[in-house]
Design a protein around this motif. Structure first.
Motif, PDB file in Angstrom:
ATOM      1  N   SER A  16       0.848  -1.049  -0.024  1.00  0.00           N
ATOM      2  CA  SER A  16       0.079  -0.007   0.133  1.00  0.00           C
ATOM      3  C   SER A  16       0.764   1.170  -0.001  1.00  0.00           C
ATOM      4  O   SER A  16       1.864   1.392   0.855  1.00  0.00           O
ATOM      5  CB  SER A  16      -1.039   0.049   1.077  1.00  0.00           C
ATOM      6  OG  SER A  16      -1.455   1.333   1.195  1.00  0.00           O
ATOM      7  N   GLU A  29      -7.384  -7.323  -3.077  1.00  0.00           N
ATOM      8  CA  GLU A  29      -8.304  -6.862  -3.939  1.00  0.00           C
ATOM      9  C   GLU A  29      -9.822  -7.386  -3.630  1.00  0.00           C
ATOM     10  O   GLU A  29     -10.809  -6.218  -3.658  1.00  0.00           O
ATOM     11  CB  GLU A  29      -8.086  -7.600  -5.330  1.00  0.00           C
ATOM     12  CG  GLU A  29      -6.701  -6.939  -5.962  1.00  0.00           C
ATOM     13  CD  GLU A  29      -6.469  -7.909  -7.238  1.00  0.00           C
ATOM     14  OE1 GLU A  29      -7.271  -8.775  -7.477  1.00  0.00           O
ATOM     15  OE2 GLU A  29      -5.742  -7.381  -8.129  1.00  0.00           O
ATOM     16  N   HIS A  31     -10.674  -7.396  -0.424  1.00  0.00           N
ATOM     17  CA  HIS A  31     -11.275  -6.648   0.716  1.00  0.00           C
ATOM     18  C   HIS A  31     -11.620  -5.132   0.151  1.00  0.00           C
ATOM     19  O   HIS A  31     -12.769  -4.548   0.764  1.00  0.00           O
ATOM     20  CB  HIS A  31     -10.176  -6.480   1.568  1.00  0.00           C
ATOM     21  CG  HIS A  31     -10.613  -5.883   2.892  1.00  0.00           C
ATOM     22  ND1 HIS A  31     -10.295  -4.545   3.106  1.00  0.00           N
ATOM     23  CD2 HIS A  31     -10.618  -6.607   4.195  1.00  0.00           C
ATOM     24  CE1 HIS A  31     -10.790  -4.050   4.365  1.00  0.00           C
ATOM     25  NE2 HIS A  31     -11.124  -5.413   5.141  1.00  0.00           N
ATOM     26  N   ILE A  32     -10.604  -4.602  -0.700  1.00  0.00           N
ATOM     27  CA  ILE A  32     -11.049  -3.305  -1.181  1.00  0.00           C
ATOM     28  C   ILE A  32     -12.424  -3.176  -1.931  1.00  0.00           C
ATOM     29  O   ILE A  32     -13.400  -2.375  -1.946  1.00  0.00           O
ATOM     30  CB  ILE A  32      -9.851  -2.887  -2.190  1.00  0.00           C
ATOM     31  CG1 ILE A  32      -8.652  -2.646  -1.269  1.00  0.00           C
ATOM     32  CG2 ILE A  32     -10.275  -1.478  -3.166  1.00  0.00           C
ATOM     33  CD1 ILE A  32      -7.573  -2.310  -2.164  1.00  0.00           C
ATOM     34  N   SER A  33     -12.454  -4.523  -2.921  1.00  0.00           N
ATOM     35  CA  SER A  33     -14.054  -4.714  -3.454  1.00  0.00           C
ATOM     36  C   SER A  33     -15.248  -4.463  -2.522  1.00  0.00           C
ATOM     37  O   SER A  33     -16.330  -3.997  -2.945  1.00  0.00           O
ATOM     38  CB  SER A  33     -13.880  -5.738  -4.568  1.00  0.00           C
ATOM     39  OG  SER A  33     -14.034  -7.159  -3.597  1.00  0.00           O
ATOM     40  N   GLU A  34     -15.107  -5.158  -1.499  1.00  0.00           N
ATOM     41  CA  GLU A  34     -16.067  -5.407  -0.398  1.00  0.00           C
ATOM     42  C   GLU A  34     -16.244  -3.991   0.391  1.00  0.00           C
ATOM     43  O   GLU A  34     -17.381  -3.450   0.658  1.00  0.00           O
ATOM     44  CB  GLU A  34     -16.040  -6.593   0.138  1.00  0.00           C
ATOM     45  CG  GLU A  34     -16.166  -7.822  -0.428  1.00  0.00           C
ATOM     46  CD  GLU A  34     -15.984  -8.947   0.443  1.00  0.00           C
ATOM     47  OE1 GLU A  34     -15.755  -8.895   1.664  1.00  0.00           O
ATOM     48  OE2 GLU A  34     -16.186 -10.118  -0.251  1.00  0.00           O
ATOM     49  N   TYR A  35     -15.043  -3.591   1.104  1.00  0.00           N
ATOM     50  CA  TYR A  35     -15.227  -2.495   1.912  1.00  0.00           C
ATOM     51  C   TYR A  35     -14.737  -1.088   1.554  1.00  0.00           C
ATOM     52  O   TYR A  35     -14.948  -0.040   2.084  1.00  0.00           O
ATOM     53  CB  TYR A  35     -14.398  -2.971   3.179  1.00  0.00           C
ATOM     54  CG  TYR A  35     -15.030  -4.186   3.678  1.00  0.00           C
ATOM     55  CD1 TYR A  35     -16.297  -4.183   4.694  1.00  0.00           C
ATOM     56  CD2 TYR A  35     -14.323  -5.494   3.547  1.00  0.00           C
ATOM     57  CE1 TYR A  35     -16.628  -5.459   5.119  1.00  0.00           C
ATOM     58  CE2 TYR A  35     -14.797  -6.606   3.977  1.00  0.00           C
ATOM     59  CZ  TYR A  35     -16.033  -6.705   4.788  1.00  0.00           C
ATOM     60  OH  TYR A  35     -16.657  -7.454   5.428  1.00  0.00           O
ATOM     61  N   GLY A  36     -13.708  -0.979   0.601  1.00  0.00           N
ATOM     62  CA  GLY A  36     -13.124   0.176  -0.015  1.00  0.00           C
ATOM     63  C   GLY A  36     -12.097   0.685   1.083  1.00  0.00           C
ATOM     64  O   GLY A  36     -12.046   2.163   0.814  1.00  0.00           O
ATOM     65  N   LYS A  37     -11.540   0.169   2.025  1.00  0.00           N
ATOM     66  CA  LYS A  37     -10.654   0.815   3.008  1.00  0.00           C
ATOM     67  C   LYS A  37      -9.433  -0.421   3.217  1.00  0.00           C
ATOM     68  O   LYS A  37      -9.653  -1.387   3.109  1.00  0.00           O
ATOM     69  CB  LYS A  37     -11.502   1.246   3.982  1.00  0.00           C
ATOM     70  CG  LYS A  37     -12.228   0.206   4.821  1.00  0.00           C
ATOM     71  CD  LYS A  37     -12.874   0.953   5.998  1.00  0.00           C
ATOM     72  CE  LYS A  37     -13.834  -0.311   6.971  1.00  0.00           C
ATOM     73  NZ  LYS A  37     -14.393   0.171   8.003  1.00  0.00           N
ATOM     74  N   CYS A  38      -8.514   0.194   3.972  1.00  0.00           N
ATOM     75  CA  CYS A  38      -7.313  -0.442   4.439  1.00  0.00           C
ATOM     76  C   CYS A  38      -7.868  -1.428   5.593  1.00  0.00           C
ATOM     77  O   CYS A  38      -8.457  -0.900   6.530  1.00  0.00           O
ATOM     78  CB  CYS A  38      -6.067   0.070   4.723  1.00  0.00           C
ATOM     79  SG  CYS A  38      -4.668  -0.668   5.296  1.00  0.00           S
ATOM     80  N   PRO A  44      -9.266   4.937   3.558  1.00  0.00           N
ATOM     81  CA  PRO A  44      -9.835   4.763   2.363  1.00  0.00           C
ATOM     82  C   PRO A  44      -8.897   4.115   1.511  1.00  0.00           C
ATOM     83  O   PRO A  44      -7.579   4.816   1.455  1.00  0.00           O
ATOM     84  CB  PRO A  44     -10.542   5.938   1.999  1.00  0.00           C
ATOM     85  CG  PRO A  44     -10.707   6.823   3.130  1.00  0.00           C
ATOM     86  CD  PRO A  44      -9.693   6.508   4.021  1.00  0.00           C
ATOM     87  N   THR A  46      -7.960   2.282  -2.566  1.00  0.00           N
ATOM     88  CA  THR A  46      -8.266   1.728  -3.837  1.00  0.00           C
ATOM     89  C   THR A  46      -7.059   1.076  -4.573  1.00  0.00           C
ATOM     90  O   THR A  46      -6.128   0.955  -3.970  1.00  0.00           O
ATOM     91  CB  THR A  46      -8.691   2.998  -4.814  1.00  0.00           C
ATOM     92  OG1 THR A  46      -7.409   3.829  -5.130  1.00  0.00           O
ATOM     93  CG2 THR A  46      -9.633   3.834  -4.237  1.00  0.00           C
TER      94      THR A  46
END
Length: 524
Positions: A16, A29, A31-38, A44, A46
């Motif tokens: 990151s 990938e 986790h970001i598609s589901e929650y959009g955060k670290c 936040p 992407t």
């Protein structure tokens, strides 16, 4: 270096830009598609903030346990032991959950039963209270009416003075005017019977074959269950039942509600009868009395007369076709002829043969003859005008429990402990015997429908026969089980045009049988 999510060495490492934390690419990938955060810092994030890391191919060293066969067997054994322990723990949790669920369901069912019983007791208490409130102002008027009966009820004081043996009063007798009224009624009904045809609205045989229980209504007390008698007022579709709990219940089948509960008898109510015209209702009881009730527009019934002419249990009450007179039969070996409006006993007829008393009685549809069944298995036919015994039918075993005349005028059905017998009144002989049950099962009730097309019989079950002739067979077209569980169906009655069948048994429920889908009220 290890993935911050899985804790393992990543196959496709990425970093990151914002936090500098290392991840497995496929995990970050998703986790970001589901929650959009670290997943670590919660900031936040992407896919543009992810940078792949170039690294050489990593060969995972094998652990010491997997370097040899004994080590691998030990590892497998440990994993199997862990799986079994986990499965055992799950089974224990499932068993505990089942026990808790079963206990909760039992508590819920018990609570529902208690609530239902309390509601029933509350309704009975309210009914008794209302009945008591109606009867309280009647006691004074009854005392006055008994004193005034010296003048109004055929010189009752003179009767008391003329008593010979206890309960044997001198009766005024059936007057010439009454005999003329009975004769005229007989002539009218006889002429109508010749022109009488089976109504087109009568339930067909195919319909009766599909009859099943439509509803069951608990009308009497649970402490003293048992329905001993049933009658139906066809004009209003109202059913009355007499019970072991010493009450009579008037029930509206169309609404499924109890219209009135009549209390006053001290022992079981053995017979109930509606008067076809008017609001009068009759009850006979084992307390040796007969009560005449008069209904009002609000559905309540007031006791107009208490008749105490018998010295033993009253077993049957039957109403004359004029609807002005009725007869009661008792175990004291007498039957009484009453005037309905005044409650006066016009004649009390004793049997010279000294039997053990009458167990059943019924008027012929034309009204000039009376049938009585005795406790000694004999059926006697009486001329009402002369009060003479004109015929005697023998052949039964045990008390004659029920008598029913057919509307055709010449068939008589009688029920006793042994069987049901059919008699031809034209030739005064038995032309058919229906042996339905074993020697330990009595036949309790027999009833022709109003058209004379069907015959209902109650014993350990309920059977419906198609009425034949002296030579033609009487076929059983339907057998209905006794759903009370007592094995004793005590009474049966056909509804208007045989559209349903009302059955009472030795539990407290009135059961209605008919075509499925024809019931008006739901089960009470």
């Amino acid at each position: 270096m290890h993935c911050a999510i899985s804790g393992e060495v990543p196959e496709q490492p990425v970093v990151s830009k914002k936090s500098g934390i290392l991840y497995e690419k496929r995990l970050i990938e998703r986790h970001i598609s589901e929650y959009g955060k670290c997943p670590i810092t919660g900031e936040p994030l992407t896919m543009d903030d992810i940078v792949p890391v170039k690294a050489g191919k990593i060969v995972k060293p094998r652990t010491v346990q997997t370097a040899s066969i004994p080590g691998m067997l030990g590892m497998f054994q440990n994993e199997w032991d862990g799986l079994m322990l986990s499965n055992f723990a799950l089974e224990q949790q499932l068993h505990t959950a089942r026990q808790e669920l079963s206990h909760a369901l039992y508590q819920h069912d018990a609570a529902c039963r208690v609530i239902a019983r309390l509601k029933k007791e509350r309704d009975e208490a309210r009914s008794l209270l209302a009945q008591a409130e109606r009867q309280v102002p009647m006691y004074a008027s009854e005392a006055v009416s008994e004193n005034s009966s010296v003048l109004s009820n055929g010189k009752r004081a003179a009767e008391d003075d003329d008593m010979g043996q206890p309960g044997k009063r001198v009766r005024p007798g059936i007057s010439a005017n009454i005999i003329t009224e009975l004769t005229d009624c007989n002539a009218t009904l006889s002429q109508q019977r010749k022109k009488r045809q089976i109504p087109p609205t009568l339930a067909p045989i195919g319909g009766l074959e599909r009859y099943t229980q439509l509803s069951s209504h608990p009308l009497h007390k649970t402490s003293k269950p048992g329905i001993l008698s049933i009658d139906i007022q066809y004009s209003k579709d109202i059913i009355a039942t007499g019970g072991v709990d010493a009450t009579a219940v008037v029930f509206d089948r169309s609404t499924g509600q109890i219209v009135s509960t009549l209390s006053g008898h001290s022992k079981k109510v053995t017979s109930v009868r509606f008067v076809a015209e008017g609001e009068f209702f009759l009850t006979g009881s084992a307390d040796k009395t007969v009560r005449v009730w008069q209904g009002s527009e609000d559905g309540n019934y007031d006791c107009r007369h208490i008749l105490k002419d018998h010295t033993a249990e009253v077993q049957a009450v039957t109403v004359h076709a004029t609807n002005n007179y009725f007869v009661t039969a008792s175990l004291d070996n007498t039957w009484c002829f009453y005037d309905l409006s005044s409650g006066l006993c016009m004649a009390q007829v004793a049997d010279a043969s000294k039997t053990d008393g009458y167990s059943s009685a019924a008027f012929h549809p034309d009204g000039l003859i009376l049938g009585t069944g005795t406790s000694e298995a004999v059926v006697k036919i009486w001329d009402v005008k002369s009060q003479a015994n004109v015929a005697k039918f023998e052949g039964h075993a045990g008390p004659v429990t029920a008598i029913s005349f057919s509307e055709n005028g010449y068939f008589l059905a009688t029920a006793a402990h042994d069987s049901v017998k059919l008699w031809d009144l034209r030739k005064l002989k038995n032309f058919r015997t229906l042996n339905l049950y074993d020697s330990d099962t009595p036949t309790n009730s027999v009833e022709f429908d109003h058209s004379g097309s069907y015959l209902g019989i109650a014993g350990s079950d309920i059977r419906v026969y198609q009425v034949g002739s002296v030579k033609a067979d009487w076929n059983c077209i339907k057998t209905l089980p006794d759903l009370s569980g007592t094995g004793r169906a005590t009474c049966v009655k056909f509804g208007p045009d045989a559209s349903y069948i009302a059955v009472g048994s030795m539990d407290r429920n009135l059961r209605i049988f008919g075509l499925p889908g024809d019931e008006a009220p739901l089960e009470s």
